[in-house]
Design an enzyme around this catalytic site. Structure first.
Site, mmCIF file in Angstrom:
data_model
loop_
_atom_site.group_PDB
_atom_site.id
_atom_site.type_symbol
_atom_site.label_atom_id
_atom_site.label_comp_id
_atom_site.label_asym_id
_atom_site.label_seq_id
_atom_site.Cartn_x
_atom_site.Cartn_y
_atom_site.Cartn_z
ATOM 1 N N ASP A 175 0.855 -1.184 0.000
ATOM 2 C CA ASP A 175 0.000 0.000 0.000
ATOM 3 C C ASP A 175 0.894 1.237 0.000
ATOM 4 O O ASP A 175 1.475 1.581 1.019
ATOM 5 C CB ASP A 175 -0.905 -0.012 1.227
ATOM 6 C CG ASP A 175 -1.941 1.080 1.199
ATOM 7 O OD1 ASP A 175 -2.213 1.613 0.124
ATOM 8 O OD2 ASP A 175 -2.486 1.401 2.273
ATOM 9 N N THR A 176 1.021 1.866 -1.145
ATOM 10 C CA THR A 176 1.886 3.032 -1.284
ATOM 11 C C THR A 176 1.041 4.280 -1.398
ATOM 12 O O THR A 176 0.126 4.338 -2.214
ATOM 13 C CB THR A 176 2.785 2.896 -2.524
ATOM 14 O OG1 THR A 176 3.525 1.678 -2.405
ATOM 15 C CG2 THR A 176 3.737 4.064 -2.640
#
Length: 80
Positions: free
Chosen positions: A76-77
């Site tokens: 999850d960026t």
């Protein structure tokens, strides 16, 4: 994750599992997002210029490169 130390990455205080889910405790950064958004909108009301976007992406990619170099992956960026 606690050992990860990079200026472009959010520090993790600890992690734990509960009910089959992984939870990661990080600093609360909600206060940063509105301020950054306000600064960007006031400085660049018609959108950011390419050098500004390139600078932000470069910082984000430096953080990701740090993780990948050490063999970590991310799921999850977010770029704030």
């Amino acid at each position: 994750m606690i050992l990860i130390d990079h200026p472009n990455l959010l520090k993790a205080y600890c992690s734990f599992t509960a009910g089959g889910s992984l939870w990661i405790v990080t600093p609360y950064v909600y206060w940063i997002v509105p301020k950054c958004l306000h600064i960007m909108k006031s400085a660049h009301p018609n959108g950011s210029e390419l050098p500004v976007i390139a600078t932000l992406l470069h910082a984000a990619l430096n953080g990701l490169a740090y993780l990948h170099y050490d063999g970590h992956i991310q799921r999850d960026t977010k770029v704030y």
